[in-house]
Design an enzyme around this catalytic site. Structure first.
Site, mmCIF file in Angstrom:
data_model
loop_
_atom_site.group_PDB
_atom_site.id
_atom_site.type_symbol
_atom_site.label_atom_id
_atom_site.label_comp_id
_atom_site.label_asym_id
_atom_site.label_seq_id
_atom_site.Cartn_x
_atom_site.Cartn_y
_atom_site.Cartn_z
ATOM 1 N N HIS A 167 0.880 -1.245 -0.059
ATOM 2 C CA HIS A 167 0.015 -0.077 0.129
ATOM 3 C C HIS A 167 0.713 1.204 -0.025
ATOM 4 C CE1 HIS A 167 -3.264 -2.677 0.842
ATOM 5 N NE2 HIS A 167 -2.740 -3.206 1.888
ATOM 6 N N SER A 288 15.411 17.117 -20.152
ATOM 7 C CA SER A 288 14.338 17.780 -20.533
ATOM 8 C C SER A 288 14.518 18.816 -21.726
ATOM 9 C CB SER A 288 13.739 18.388 -19.453
ATOM 10 O OG SER A 288 12.617 19.382 -19.701
#
Length: 493
Positions: A167, A288
């Site tokens: 989780h 980027s």
């Protein structure tokens, strides 16, 4: 020389029909004779032709002289890259264009005999089976290499302790090597599914004819042998009606893609600045165009995304096959399998990307250990030690949970021995070593060795398969050479 119905390279007259589809409709359903579109299919088709001609000659259904003429011309076409067939009109598809060419060059007495005892239906099923065999073999081979890479890196990092998450919260201590063996174990089952599907391709459809075999005394076992299949089709209708093996192949590819997508999700999360568990070298990351600080593990996103193509191809193929008649069908034989090939090749590329990502990615042991400590991942073992002293588990669970809460409230990342009566808080290494039951990291060697045996078994099976196909190719080459060297003056029937 031209035969009946061969008109200016564009045979529209079939005897029953005297006209054909319009140009635009033809291009939509048959494609065009552009080299990139037809050469691969012609390579498969002519391989089948070589085996079929050898069989017809051996069964005395084709005079040796005609067989030699066919073999000589087909061999020359293959050697020349099928240039004579490029950009020709295809009023009734690639196969009929190719056969019309043989008739126009060799005459109806030789060229017109090639199609004896077969149909486009069993030819198409056989080309699909051979192509599927080749594509699956490539996928299986590359996935086996990835399996080996995972095990190699697992052995190298067997002692690098890290927290495993449930989780998205730190749960228990394991090792990075243990994690990689787990992924390899799942991938081993995917490999087993691919192997099972590849084994299904042992039956050769050639000889099934249009849908119910033939009354001519052909020898399907011989063509199966020359084409690398173990046995001929057991049932003609099934041979031309079914493409369920292609469906299972793309399902197997989807299974591989799913497993790799889950691995890629973990690696991408763990390579973030927030986690810092795994680092990739510059050759495996990108920057980027706008943000100069970025270092993107973008290849992992390709791995995750390509799983969707295989899943979509399976759904599309299954939808096309649904509720079709159980006989030769364009929906099944053409439309349903049209996206299978890209899905298989795309999965191969995903596997190749994962090979370099797993081999190139490096764990950061200090960061992993620190996060394991901060996450109190030894808490369950502390509770279990209290259980060994006779305390009920639920009581121990509550006691340790309270100790964790107190540590958090005090700003500490460690449990206090004063809050517990379990003989101290164990180290991360102790905890991983003690998890020897239920397949935990304490039995790393056993799980690693089991998966290595699985890898060896699959690799040996694949090697045997490839060897059998190589033997078949040699047998076909030898049979062709023998016929070409035979008597040239045999009587025509």
């Amino acid at each position: 020389m031209t035969g009946p119905g061969a008109a200016a390279g564009d045979q529209a007259d079939t005897g029953r029909l005297t006209a054909t589809l319009g140009a635009r409709t033809r291009s939509m359903v048959f494609g065009t004779a552009e080299p990139a579109a037809i050469d691969g299919e012609l390579e498969l088709l002519t391989t089948i032709d070589l085996a079929h001609v050898v069989m017809l000659a051996e069964r005395e259904l084709l005079p040796v002289r005609d067989a030699a003429e066919l073999l000589r011309h087909v061999t020359r076409l293959r050697e020349n890259g099928f240039k004579e067939l490029h950009h020709r009109p295809m009023p009734r598809g690639l196969y009929m264009m190719y056969e019309n060419h043989l008739v126009s060059v060799l005459g109806p007495e030789a060229g017109g005999r090639l199609h004896t005892g077969r149909s486009r239906n069993d030819i198409k099923a056989t080309t699909a089976a051979i192509r599927l065999r080749e594509e699956l073999a490539e996928l299986l081979g590359q996935t086996l290499r990835l399996h080996a890479v995972l095990l190699c890196r697992a052995r190298a990092y067997r002692d690098v302790v890290m927290p495993v998450y449930t989780h998205f919260q730190p749960a228990m201590p394991v090792t990075y090597g243990y994690y990689l063996v787990g992924v390899a174990t799942a991938l081993g089952r995917d490999i087993g599914a691919l192997r099972h599907t590849l084994a299904e391709l042992d039956r050769c459809p050639l000889g099934a004819g249009a849908v119910s075999g033939t009354d001519l005394p052909i020898d399907p076992a011989r063509t199966a042998e020359l084409l690398g299949f173990a046995v001929p089709a057991a049932h003609a209708m099934d041979a031309v009606a079914s493409r369920d093996t292609a469906l299972r192949a793309v399902a197997g590819a989807a299974g591989v893609g799913l497993t790799l997508s889950r691995l890629a999700t973990d690696l991408q999360l763990w390579s973030t600045q927030e986690f810092g568990f795994v680092e990739f070298p510059e050759r495996l990351v990108g920057g980027s165009s706008a943000m100069p600080q970025k270092r993107n593990a973008f290849l992992l996103e390709h791995v995750k995304g390509r799983a969707g193509a295989a899943i979509g191809a399976w759904a599309g193929a299954a939808a096309s096959m649904k509720s079709t008649p159980f006989t030769n069908s364009i929906e099944v034989g053409t439309e349903a399998v049209s996206d299978v090939w890209d899905a298989l090749s795309g999965t191969v590329e995903s596997v190749l990307l994962t090979q370099v990502l797993v081999s190139g990615g490096r764990p950061v042991p200090e960061r992993m250990a620190a996060r394991a400590e901060e996450g109190f991942v030894t808490a369950t073992v502390v509770a279990n030690r209290l259980v060994r002293q006779g305390m009920p588990f639920r009581t121990a669970h509550h006691l340790v949970g309270t100790a964790v809460r107190r540590a958090v409230e005090s700003g500490s990342t460690r449990l206090s021995d004063a809050d517990l009566s379990a003989g101290g808080v164990p180290s991360l290494d102790e905890v991983t070593a003690e998890h020897r039951y239920g397949g935990g990291p304490g039995v790393f060697d056993a799980s690693f060795d089991a998966e290595r045996r699985t890898l060896v078994d699959h690799a040996e099976w694949m090697r045997g398969r490839r060897e059998s196909w190589a033997v078949a190719r040699r047998k076909l080459d030898e049979a062709v050479v023998e016929l070409l060297a035979g008597p040239k003056g045999s009587e025509r029937p």
